[in-house]
Write an enzyme that holds these catalytic residues in place. Structure first.
Site, PDB file in Angstrom:
ATOM      1  N   GLY A 145      56.663  58.746 117.752  1.00  0.00           N
ATOM      2  CA  GLY A 145      54.818  58.509 118.467  1.00  0.00           C
ATOM      3  C   GLY A 145      53.928  57.807 117.149  1.00  0.00           C
ATOM      4  O   GLY A 145      53.379  56.833 118.476  1.00  0.00           O
ATOM      5  N   ARG A 189      66.305  80.124 122.802  1.00  0.00           N
ATOM      6  CA  ARG A 189      66.179  79.126 123.910  1.00  0.00           C
ATOM      7  C   ARG A 189      66.787  77.191 123.337  1.00  0.00           C
ATOM      8  O   ARG A 189      65.852  76.662 122.564  1.00  0.00           O
ATOM      9  CB  ARG A 189      64.724  79.098 124.669  1.00  0.00           C
ATOM     10  CG  ARG A 189      64.386  78.195 125.774  1.00  0.00           C
ATOM     11  CD  ARG A 189      63.425  78.911 126.480  1.00  0.00           C
ATOM     12  NE  ARG A 189      62.176  78.025 124.873  1.00  0.00           N
ATOM     13  CZ  ARG A 189      61.614  77.284 125.975  1.00  0.00           C
ATOM     14  NH1 ARG A 189      61.838  76.832 127.164  1.00  0.00           N
ATOM     15  NH2 ARG A 189      60.538  76.929 125.098  1.00  0.00           N
ATOM     16  N   ALA A 235      66.117  59.182 128.139  1.00  0.00           N
ATOM     17  CA  ALA A 235      66.585  59.315 126.969  1.00  0.00           C
ATOM     18  C   ALA A 235      68.035  59.125 127.247  1.00  0.00           C
ATOM     19  O   ALA A 235      68.779  59.301 127.916  1.00  0.00           O
ATOM     20  CB  ALA A 235      66.636  60.862 126.357  1.00  0.00           C
ATOM     21  N   CYS A 254      60.385  71.717 121.229  1.00  0.00           N
ATOM     22  CA  CYS A 254      58.875  71.329 120.340  1.00  0.00           C
ATOM     23  C   CYS A 254      58.495  72.755 119.845  1.00  0.00           C
ATOM     24  O   CYS A 254      58.215  72.571 118.719  1.00  0.00           O
ATOM     25  CB  CYS A 254      58.538  70.316 121.277  1.00  0.00           C
ATOM     26  SG  CYS A 254      58.427  70.636 122.662  1.00  0.00           S
ATOM     27  N   GLU A 272      53.112  63.736 123.127  1.00  0.00           N
ATOM     28  CA  GLU A 272      53.385  65.130 122.321  1.00  0.00           C
ATOM     29  C   GLU A 272      54.660  64.996 122.059  1.00  0.00           C
ATOM     30  O   GLU A 272      55.225  64.548 121.803  1.00  0.00           O
ATOM     31  CB  GLU A 272      53.381  66.520 124.003  1.00  0.00           C
ATOM     32  CG  GLU A 272      54.436  67.444 123.759  1.00  0.00           C
ATOM     33  CD  GLU A 272      55.804  67.137 122.955  1.00  0.00           C
ATOM     34  OE1 GLU A 272      55.400  67.729 122.316  1.00  0.00           O
ATOM     35  OE2 GLU A 272      56.060  67.951 124.297  1.00  0.00           O
ATOM     36  N   GLU A 309      49.434  68.098 128.673  1.00  0.00           N
ATOM     37  CA  GLU A 309      49.996  68.338 129.485  1.00  0.00           C
ATOM     38  C   GLU A 309      49.418  69.282 130.795  1.00  0.00           C
ATOM     39  O   GLU A 309      48.826  70.408 129.939  1.00  0.00           O
ATOM     40  CB  GLU A 309      50.796  67.705 129.481  1.00  0.00           C
ATOM     41  CG  GLU A 309      51.031  66.521 129.129  1.00  0.00           C
ATOM     42  CD  GLU A 309      52.467  65.447 128.367  1.00  0.00           C
ATOM     43  OE1 GLU A 309      52.870  65.068 128.438  1.00  0.00           O
ATOM     44  OE2 GLU A 309      53.743  66.977 128.801  1.00  0.00           O
ATOM     45  N   SER A 311      59.367  62.169 118.822  1.00  0.00           N
ATOM     46  CA  SER A 311      59.300  62.602 117.161  1.00  0.00           C
ATOM     47  C   SER A 311      58.190  62.254 116.890  1.00  0.00           C
ATOM     48  O   SER A 311      57.664  61.073 117.350  1.00  0.00           O
ATOM     49  CB  SER A 311      60.418  62.379 116.008  1.00  0.00           C
ATOM     50  OG  SER A 311      60.137  61.132 116.312  1.00  0.00           O
ATOM     51  N   THR A 312      57.636  62.514 116.006  1.00  0.00           N
ATOM     52  CA  THR A 312      56.348  62.058 115.120  1.00  0.00           C
ATOM     53  C   THR A 312      56.121  60.440 114.736  1.00  0.00           C
ATOM     54  O   THR A 312      55.814  59.461 115.011  1.00  0.00           O
ATOM     55  CB  THR A 312      55.859  62.774 114.091  1.00  0.00           C
ATOM     56  OG1 THR A 312      55.522  64.247 114.801  1.00  0.00           O
ATOM     57  CG2 THR A 312      54.303  62.125 113.724  1.00  0.00           C
ATOM     58  N   ALA A 313      57.081  59.884 113.686  1.00  0.00           N
ATOM     59  CA  ALA A 313      57.919  59.228 113.401  1.00  0.00           C
ATOM     60  C   ALA A 313      57.720  57.975 114.729  1.00  0.00           C
ATOM     61  O   ALA A 313      57.282  57.261 114.593  1.00  0.00           O
ATOM     62  CB  ALA A 313      59.339  59.010 112.552  1.00  0.00           C
ATOM     63  N   ASN A 339      65.932  66.705 126.026  1.00  0.00           N
ATOM     64  CA  ASN A 339      65.888  68.100 125.641  1.00  0.00           C
ATOM     65  C   ASN A 339      65.058  68.677 126.600  1.00  0.00           C
ATOM     66  O   ASN A 339      65.857  70.209 127.147  1.00  0.00           O
ATOM     67  CB  ASN A 339      65.822  69.005 124.083  1.00  0.00           C
ATOM     68  CG  ASN A 339      63.674  68.532 124.337  1.00  0.00           C
ATOM     69  OD1 ASN A 339      63.336  67.936 124.904  1.00  0.00           O
ATOM     70  ND2 ASN A 339      62.895  69.077 123.347  1.00  0.00           N
ATOM     71  N   ARG A 362      56.073  66.523 134.679  1.00  0.00           N
ATOM     72  CA  ARG A 362      55.306  67.312 133.977  1.00  0.00           C
ATOM     73  C   ARG A 362      53.509  66.074 133.736  1.00  0.00           C
ATOM     74  O   ARG A 362      53.288  66.307 133.883  1.00  0.00           O
ATOM     75  CB  ARG A 362      55.289  67.676 132.145  1.00  0.00           C
ATOM     76  CG  ARG A 362      53.611  68.693 132.451  1.00  0.00           C
ATOM     77  CD  ARG A 362      54.564  69.562 131.394  1.00  0.00           C
ATOM     78  NE  ARG A 362      54.352  69.298 130.026  1.00  0.00           N
ATOM     79  CZ  ARG A 362      54.962  69.979 128.688  1.00  0.00           C
ATOM     80  NH1 ARG A 362      55.061  70.638 128.854  1.00  0.00           N
ATOM     81  NH2 ARG A 362      55.115  69.233 127.384  1.00  0.00           N
TER      82      ARG A 362
END
Length: 513
Positions: free
Chosen positions: A267, A312, A208, A318, A284, A491, A263-265, A183, A191
Site C-alpha cells: 500500500g 476462517r 491477485a 485481514c 484497506e 468500503e 499488505s501495508t508495505a 483471500n 465491494r
C-alpha cells in the site's frame, strides 16, 4: 496429476492426488460451467490473449488448474484507455439504468453461485462452505450498491446573498484502478466495483496472480448482465509482471482513483505512485487484530468467537484475530476449552471435501511464515498446546501457544495463518496498552459482560472496527476500514459510495428575486 476437458457445456478438471496427506489421497473434479472458466484478459468487452500465459495452481495440491493470459503494461494501458472512453458514456446513464444493470449482475451471480464457489475453492483453497459464503457476500455488494445508486444526493445550501443560489453536486471521479487480494477473490472485487459502477465510474481490475479465475468469471457475468464494453475490465498478470502493471495502473494520468486491498508495505508503494498525479485513493491494508477476553466474559461464547475469528479461511483474512489476550482469572479455563474446541471442530483437507474446515495456506511461503513465528515463540519460552507442525505442501496444523509474551514475532507481525498465541494479562489498562501498541488498526475484538467496560474499551481501542462479544463482524451494510497504517477510506455501507464521488460547488448568480 491433472487433466482438463470439456463435457458439453461443462469444463471438468480431474486431479488424482499422490504422496499427499491421507485426506487428499482421492480423486477430485472441478466441474464448472465452461463459460465461467475464462482464461484470457477482458478488455473493452472482448476476451484478449497476451503474448504469454502463467499457471494458476490449486494450493492444496500444487497441480495446475489453468493457464491464464499474462498481461503486461500494453494490455493494462489498453484497459485504461477503454475504461476512459467508456466513462464518458457510462456516467451519462441515469442512476436507475445503472441500478438495473447492477441488479442483473447480482442475480446472475446468485444463479451461478455454486460454480463460482468451486472456482474460489480451486484457486484459493478455502473450504466449499466458506466459498459459498463468500459468493453470497460478494453478490450482496452488487445488490446493495444497485440500491444506493439511486440515493446519491447533493445539497442546496442557503446563500449569503439574495441574487444567487448555491448547489453542491456529486459526480463520479472517473476511471478507477481496482487492485485486489487472493483471500477473497470475488468479494473484494464487488465491494469496490459495485460502488464505482453505481455512481458512474468505470474500472480496471487487477486480480491477485493466485486467483484470477474468479475475477474473469465475474467479467463473463457482467457481459450477460449487459454492462457496456469498457466499463468493467480485467487484466490478470503473473507475479513477475505485477510491479510494472501495478505501477501503470497507479500512475497513468487517465486513472483518477485507486482502490487497493493488501499488505501495508505494498500500500505504501502504491501511495507513492499515486502521489505523482495526486489521485484519490482507498487503502484497506494489513491488520493485527487483538482478541481480548476479560474475566467478566462468557467463556464458552468467547471460545466460539475465537474459533470463527481465527480459523476462517485458515487464518488468512485481514480481520482475523492475531493477538489473544486473556485475563488471568479465566486464562486457564479459556485455554482448556479452546484446545478442546480445536480438537473437535477443525478438520484439515481439500476444500472440496464436505467435512473440511481448514484448507491449505495459499502457498509454501505462507506456511514458512507461520513456521518461523512458531519457532521464534518456542525459542523464547512459548509452549505448544496444540498443533505446531507443518504438513505436506501448503498445509499447516492449527496451532495454539501458551506462555507467550509481547516480544515474540507472532505478537509483532501479522500471521495470516492458523496460529493462536495466548498472552495472560491482569488489568484492563494492561490489555489496552498491548492491543494499541501495534502500528496498524483494522479490527479488534473483546468479550465482556460489564456494560461500563464495553463502552470504555470500545472507545479506547485504536481500530476501525470492533466486535463486542462477536467474532464475525463483516457485513454489507456496515463500513469496512481501518485507522493508523491499516489504510484510509471505507468500503461497503452508505459511506462506501462516497469514495468514488467528487463534490462540485455551483453558484448560480445574477438572479432577480
Amino acid at each position: 496429476m491433472g487433466s482438463l476437458y470439456l463435457s458439453g457445456s461443462r469444463c471438468i478438471l480431474r486431479q488424482v492426488f499422490f504422496g499427499l496427506p491421507s485426506m487428499l489421497q482421492r480423486p477430485y473434479s472441478l466441474d464448472v460451467s465452461a463459460q465461467l472458466l475464462r482464461t484470457r484478459a477482458f478488455i473493452d468487452g472482448r476476451w484478449v490473449s497476451a503474448a504469454s500465459t502463467f499457471p494458476v495452481l490449486d494450493p492444496a495440491t500444487g497441480e495446475e488448474i489453468a493457464k491464464v493470459s499474462d498481461c503486461g503494461t500494453m494490455e493494462a494501458q489498453d484497459a485504461v484507455n477503454a475504461a476512459y472512453k467508456a466513462f464518458h458514456l457510462w456516467k451519462n446513464h441515469t442512476a436507475k439504468e445503472r441500478s438495473i444493470l447492477l441488479r442483473k449482475w447480482f442475480e446472475l451471480i446468485n444463479q451461478h453461485k455454486e460454480d463460482l464457489a468451486k472456482l474460489i475453492t480451486a484457486e484459493c483453497g478455502k473450504p466449499m462452505k466458506e466459498s459459498i459464503g463468500e459468493m453470497t457476500y460478494s453478490a450482496s455488494f452488487l445488490e446493495w450498491f444497485s440500491e444506493e445508486a439511486r440515493r446519491v444526493y447533493g445539497d442546496i445550501v442557503a446563500p449569503s446573498a439574495k441574487d444567487r443560489k448555491i448547489l453542491l453536486l456529486k459526480q463520479p471521479v472517473g476511471v478507477a484502478s481496482i487492485i485486489t487480494p487472493w483471500n477473497f477473490p470475488s468479494a473484494m472485487i464487488t465491494r469496490k466495483v459495485g460502488a464505482a459502477l453505481a455512481v458512474g465510474c468505470t474500472v480496471v481490475v487487477k486480480p491477485a496472480e493466485n486467483t484470477p479465475l474468479s475475477a474473469l468469471a465475474l467479467a463473463e457475468l457482467s457481459v450477460q448482465a449487459g454492462i457496456p464494453p469498457g466499463v468493467f475490465n480485467v487484466v490478470p498478470c503473473s507475479r513477475e509482471k505485477t510491479l510494472a502493471v501495478g505501477e501503470l495502473l497507479c500512475t497513468d494520468p487517465l486513472v483518477a482513483k485507486i482502490s487497493f486491498t493488501g499488505s501495508t508495505a505494498t500500500g505504501k508503494i502504491l501511495l507513492r505512485h499515486a502521489a505523482g498525479t495526486v489521485k484519490r485513493v482507498s487503502m484497506e491494508l494489513g491488520g493485527h487484530a487483538p482478541f481480548i477476553v476479560f474475566d467478566s466474559a462468557d467463556v464458552d461464547k468467547a471460545v466460539a468467537g475465537a474459533m470463527v475469528s481465527k480459523f476462517r479461511n485458515s487464518g488468512q483474512t485481514c480481520v482475523c484475530s492475531n493477538r489473544f489476550l486473556v485475563q488471568s482469572g479465566i486464562h486457564d479455563a479459556f485455554m482448556e476449552k479452546l484446545a478442546k474446541a480445536m480438537d473437535a471442530e477443525l478438520k484439515l483437507g481439500h476444500g472440496s471435501e464436505p467435512a473440511t474446515t481448514q484448507g491449505p495456506l495459499i502457498n509454501t511461503r505462507a506456511v514458512e511464515k507461520v513456521e518461523n513465528q512458531i519457532a521464534d515463540a518456542v525459542a523464547q519460552g512459548a509452549v505448544i498446546v496444540r498443533g505446531g507442525k507443518r504438513l505436506e505442501g501448503s498445509f499447516m496444523q492449527p496451532t495454539l501457544l501458551s506462555n507467550v509474551n509481547t516480544d515474540m514475532q507472532c505478537m509483532r507481525e501479522e500471521t495470516f495463518g492458523p496460529l493462536i498465541p495466548l498472552v495472560k494479562f491482569n488489568t484492563e489498562q494492561e490489555a489496552l496498552a498491548i492491543a494499541n501498541a501495534s502500528p496498524v488498526g483494522l479490527a479488534g475484538y473483546f468479550y465482556s459482560r460489564d456494560i461500563s467496560q464495553i463502552w470504555r474499551v470500545t472507545e479506547q481501542m485504536e481500530v476501525g472496527m470492533v466486535g463486542v462479544n462477536e467474532g464475525l463482524i463483516s457485513t454489507t451494510e456496515t463500513s469496512f476500514g481501518g485507522i493508523k497504517q491499516s489504510g484510509m477510506g471505507r468500503e461497503g455501507s452508505k459511506y462506501g459510495i462516497d469514495e468514488y464521488l467528487e463534490i462540485k460547488y455551483m453558484c448560480l448568480g445574477g438572479l432577480s428575486l
